[in-house]
Design a protein around this motif. Sequence first.
Motif: not given
Length: 248
Positions: A43-47
């Motif tokens: 889950v890439d949290n808005g990188s």
Amino acid sequence: MNPKPKLSVVIPAYNEEGRIRETLEETDAYLKRQVYAYEIIVVDNGSNDKTCDVVRKYQEGGMRHIVRLCLSKSIGAKGSAVRLGIEDYAQGKYIMFMDADNATPVSEIAKFWPYLESGYEVVIGSRYREDSDVTRKQPLYRVILGRLSNLLIQLLVAPGIKDTQLGFKAFSHRAAKDIFSLVTVPGWGFDMEVLTIARLHDYRIKEVGVSWHERGGSHVPLRAYLQSLSDLLKIKIKAVLGQYRKKT
């Protein structure tokens, strides 16, 4: 049709392009050697770096077990990312989450199986048990803050648990879906809420010593300790008011 995974591994990530490669390679390589089916949910949290691009390349390059969630903007902090991966996507008979820095490698799950398969619904990794293997310690001030924080956490919500905050925890499918449907803390304090809910719902919890290696480059600021203290008080109040009852 791929078999339903025995194990779902959720990895929350934020600006981890420099460390996610090693984590994905080691995690996938270890799980490939096991006899059970698995999935890795990143889950890439808005990188705002290239974390998502790195994960995409591995997925397109043959890591067929990866589920890639690239969020266009952050939905909160680590707790929100873990909740999304577990509640909405994880399909495994057992569901775990681990940190993107690979401080505790996925191979430590081997220590959890005897407990998970004997009926424990929640098994958590610990740095503070006698059988733990901490190969590179944190700076002294972080150790002191961590230990003092844990004493307060034990007093208020998690008696008997020495390390509530390590990002290496596993659950039965039912426990994971039940617990994370009630998680509200978006940030670093979510681990305390997870364990509070687990205790209130009478899930059996086992704390197991694991290997842990401080990787450096942590994204946990000192203000997170103050925020976690605020979260702890909110969690205690919610527990007293009965706000963690199962949804009907």
